[in-house]
Write a protein that holds these residues in place. Structure first.
Motif, short mmCIF file in Angstrom:
data_model
loop_
_atom_site.label_atom_id
_atom_site.label_comp_id
_atom_site.label_asym_id
_atom_site.label_seq_id
_atom_site.Cartn_x
_atom_site.Cartn_y
_atom_site.Cartn_z
N ARG A 113 0.84 -1.20 0.00
CA ARG A 113 0.00 0.00 0.00
C ARG A 113 0.88 1.25 0.00
N PRO A 114 0.36 2.34 -0.50
CA PRO A 114 1.16 3.57 -0.53
C PRO A 114 1.58 4.01 0.87
N SER B 4 -1.12 6.28 3.14
CA SER B 4 -2.40 5.55 3.12
C SER B 4 -3.41 6.33 3.94
N TRP B 5 -3.95 7.38 3.34
CA TRP B 5 -4.80 8.28 4.14
C TRP B 5 -6.02 7.61 4.76
#
Lengths: 398, 195
Positions: B107-108, B111-112
Motif C-alpha cells: 500500500r502507498p 495511506s490516508w
C-alpha cells in the motif's frame, strides 16, 4: 385534548395527508422524465420498483424501531411523534404485499436467482450460498421477519390506542416489557433481512455491519420525517404545545448522533475492506468506484456527513424550527441518494444519472406511504392521552 | 458600602425552595449570585444561567487542532516526506528517528484511509482535554480560598442545607433591600459573608 374522538384530527396533519399525494405525483413526473436515462425494460422497471420498496420499507422499519425505542426509554422526545411512528410501523402489511412483484421477478435483481450465474462453476461462492440464498428459504425467512414485525406492531399500537380509551396506566409498563425484548429481536431480524434483500445483490461480497448500517439509516429516515413534520407545524396544533425548544434540541441531537453513526459504520466498513484488499471483499467498492459512482460517494461524504454534522453541532440549528426542518429534509434526500448508491451500482450498466428515475420511484412510494400513514393516524389521537407530564427541565438541561 | 462584605447568604432547607429563590432573584434583576448544594439540583444550571459559550468553541478548536496534529504526526512518521525537506530540518533533534516509512502489503506510504482512525482519536483526545482544561481555566479552578466559607454554618451545605449567596458585586446589590428580599423568599436564616 379531553375529547376522545379521533374526528379532531389536527389540520396540520390533514395538510400532510393532502401534500403526500402531491409528492407521489412529483415522483411520477421525475420517474417519467428519468425513464429515458436507463430505458423502460422490465429489468429497469423492476429495479426502480425494488428501490422504491426498499426506501419505503426503511421508513416503516425506522418508525417501528424508534417506536420500540421510545416505549423502552420513554424519552420526552417520543411523545409528540409516537403516533407518526406507530402509524408508520402499521404500514408493514402493505409493504409485505408490495414485496410480491419483487419476489416473483427476482431474477431481474438478484444473482442467486439467475440460472446463468448459479450454473456457472466459476461462481463457487454463489453456488455455496445457494443453500441459504434460495427462493424457498428467502420466502420463509421473509414471512418470519414480517410476521414478527407486523404482529408486534399490531400488539403494541393496539395497547397504545386502548390506553387512549381506558387510560389504564399499567399498559405503559406492558409496552415497555414487550418492547425491550422486541427491540433486540428487531435489530437481529432486520440484520438478517437486509442480508437477504440487499447484500445479496452482489455476487460474492459480504459485510457484517451492512444490516445494522441499514437499521441506523432507517431510523434516521423516521427521525428526520418526525423532525420535518414537527418543524413545519411548530406553531400549529398539536405541535405548538407539545414540541418546545428542548424537545426540538433532542431531535437535533438525535439527528446529529445518527449522522455520526452513519459515518462511523460507512467508514469502518470501507477502511477495513480497503486495508484487507481481498478479492471477495472489494467487489462492492469496485462497483461503487466505477462509472461515475465515486462522485456520488464523495458527495455523500460531504453532504450526508460533514454538512449536516457541522450544522447540527450548532445550537442555533436545533432552536430554529425552519432550520432544523430544512436540515432534516436534506437528510431524507441524502438517505435516498445514499441507498441509491448502495443498490444501483450492483446492477449492470448504471451510472449516477439513474438517481433521477430512482428518486422518482422513491417519491412515488413515499407519497403513497405517507398518505396511508396519515390515514392510519387520523383514526386515533394525534398525541396520545397517556403522555406523561414530564414538562420540567429534568430531562433536558444537557 | 462595606468593602469587607462578600455578599449575603440565605440558607434554605429544601432544594425546591432554593430553586424558586434563584428564579425570583433572577426575575428581580439580580445577576451575581451562586447556589451551593450538597447535590446537583435539576434545573439549577438553567435557573442560574451560568453557561459559557466560550467552552463549545474551545472544544471545537481543540478538536480541529487534534485532527491536524494526529494526521501530521502520521504523515511525518509513515511517509518519506523528510527526505524531501531541506537538510536543516532533518538535522533538527529527533527528526531522523521520526521518519519510519514501511511498506505494508504494497500500500502507498501515504495511506490516508488508515490515517483517519488515528486522526479521529486525537480529535477526541484534544477536544476532551480542551473541555477539561478550558473548564478549569474559565471557572477559575483550582481556588484555594473562597469567601463563601466565611458564611456561618456553611459546612452544612455538604449535608442537608442549601445556600444562596448574593454577591456585593451585583449592580443591584443594596444591603437593606437585598436583605429584605432574601428574607421574603423564606430562608431559615440570612447572614453576612465576610470577604
Amino acid at each position: 385534548m379531553s375529547d376522545n374522538s379521533p374526528a379532531i384530527f389536527p389540520a396540520s396533519l390533514r395538510t400532510v395527508g393532502r401534500l403526500a399525494p402531491a409528492i407521489a405525483i412529483l415522483g411520477l413526473l421525475l420517474l417519467g422524465a428519468g425513464l429515458g436515462i436507463g430505458g423502460s425494460s422490465l429489468d429497469r422497471v423492476i429495479q426502480y420498483y425494488y428501490y422504491g420498496w426498499i426506501i419505503t420499507l426503511g421508513f416503516s422499519l425506522g418508525c417501528y424501531g424508534l417506536m420500540l425505542l421510545h416505549y423502552v426509554v420513554k424519552g420526552s422526545w417520543g411523545y409528540p411523534v409516537i403516533r407518526i411512528w406507530e402509524s408508520g410501523a402499521r404500514m408493514l402489511p402493505g409493504l409485505l404485499i408490495a414485496a410480491l412483484p419483487i419476489f416473483l421477478l427476482r431474477e431481474h435483481l438478484f444473482p442467486w436467482a439467475q440460472p446463468e450465474l448459479t450454473s456457472n462453476p466459476e461462481n463457487a461462492v454463489l453456488i455455496h450460498r445457494l443453500g441459504y440464498l434460495n427462493p424457498t428459504w428467502i420466502a420463509i425467512r421473509a414471512i418470519i421477519y414480517f410476521t414478527f414485525w407486523i404482529g408486534s406492531t399490531q400488539f403494541l399500537t393496539g395497547l397504545s390506542r386502548k390506553q387512549d380509551e381506558t387510560k389504564d396506566p399499567t399498559l405503559i409498563q406492558a409496552r415497555t416489557n414487550f418492547s425491550a425484548v422486541a427491540l433486540v429481536l428487531f435489530v437481529l431480524t432486520a440484520n438478517f433481512a437486509y442480508t437477504d434483500w440487499v447484500m445479496s445483490l452482489e455476487l460474492r461480497w459480504y459485510s457484517t455491519i451492512f444490516g445494522v448500517w441499514f437499521v441506523i439509516s432507517n431510523s434516521m429516515c423516521a427521525l428526520a420525517l418526525a423532525s420535518v413534520i414537527t418543524s413545519l407545524f411548530h406553531n400549529k396544533a398539536p405541535y405548538a404545545d407539545s414540541v418546545d425548544n428542548a424537545v426540538r434540541k433532542d431531535y437535533g441531537n438525535l439527528l446529529l448522533m445518527h449522522t455520526m453513526v452513519w459515518a462511523y459504520f460507512s467508514f469502518s466498513q470501507w477502511v477495513i475492506i480497503w486495508s484487507g484488499n481481498l478479492p471477495d471483499e472489494i467487489e462492492f467498492y469496485l462497483h461503487r468506484f466505477a462509472d461515475g459512482w465515486l462522485s456520488v460517494g464523495a458527495f455523500l461524504v460531504i453532504f450526508q456527513f460533514f454538512g449536516p454534522f457541522l450544522l447540527l453541532l450548532s445550537g442555533k440549528t436545533k432552536r430554529k424550527p425552519m432550520l432544523l426542518g430544512a436540515v432534516a429534509t436534506w437528510l431524507i434526500l441524502m438517505r435516498l441518494t445514499d441507498i441509491c448508491w448502495q443498490i444501483f451500482p450492483s446492477f449492470k450498466g448504471t451510472n449516477p444519472l439513474f438517481l433521477v428515475p430512482a428518486l422518482g420511484a422513491a417519491l412515488v412510494f413515499l407519497g403513497i406511504w405517507l398518505t396511508a400513514v396519515m390515514r392510519s393516524m387520523s383514526s386515533a389521537l394525534a398525541i396520545p392521552v397517556w403522555v406523561e407530564p414530564i414538562k420540567d427541565e429534568v430531562l433536558h438541561h444537557a | 458600602m462595606n468593602s469587607s462584605l462578600y455578599g449575603l447568604a440565605a440558607e434554605f432547607d429544601d432544594p425546591d425552595k432554593i430553586l424558586e429563590a434563584v428564579r425570583k432573584m433572577k426575575a428581580a434583576g439580580y445577576r451575581q449570585m451562586d447556589a451551593y448544594s450538597p447535590f446537583p439540583i435539576h434545573g439549577m444550571t438553567d435557573a442560574l444561567d451560568c453557561h459559557d459559550p466560550k467552552v463549545p468553541w474551545l472544544v471545537f478548536g481543540m478538536g480541529i487542532f487534534g485532527t491536524i496534529n494526529g494526521y501530521f504526526l502520521e504523515y511525518m512518521t509513515s511517509t518519506p516526506v523528510l527526505d524531501h525537506l531541506p537538510r536543516f530540518v532533518r538535522l533538527l533533534p529527533g527528526m531522523n528517528e521520526m521518519s519510519y516509512p514501511m511498506n505494508v502489503g504494497g500500500r502507498p506510504f501515504h495511506s490516508w484511509p488508515n490515517f483517519i482512525p488515528v486522526a479521529f482519536e486525537t480529535t477526541i483526545l484534544f477536544a476532551a482535554l480542551g473541555a477539561v482544561v478550558g473548564m478549569l481555566l474559565l471557572n477559575g479552578l483550582p481556588k484555594p480560598y473562597h469567601p463563601i466559607f466565611n458564611a456561618p454554618r456553611f459546612e452544612l451545605v455538604s449535608q442537608d442545607k442549601f445556600v444562596l449567596c448574593i454577591e456585593t458585586a451585583d449592580p443591584k446589590f443594596d444591603y437593606e433591600a437585598t436583605w429584605q428580599f432574601l428574607q421574603s423568599l423564606g430562608p431559615d436564616v440570612v447572614s453576612e459573608v465576610a470577604r
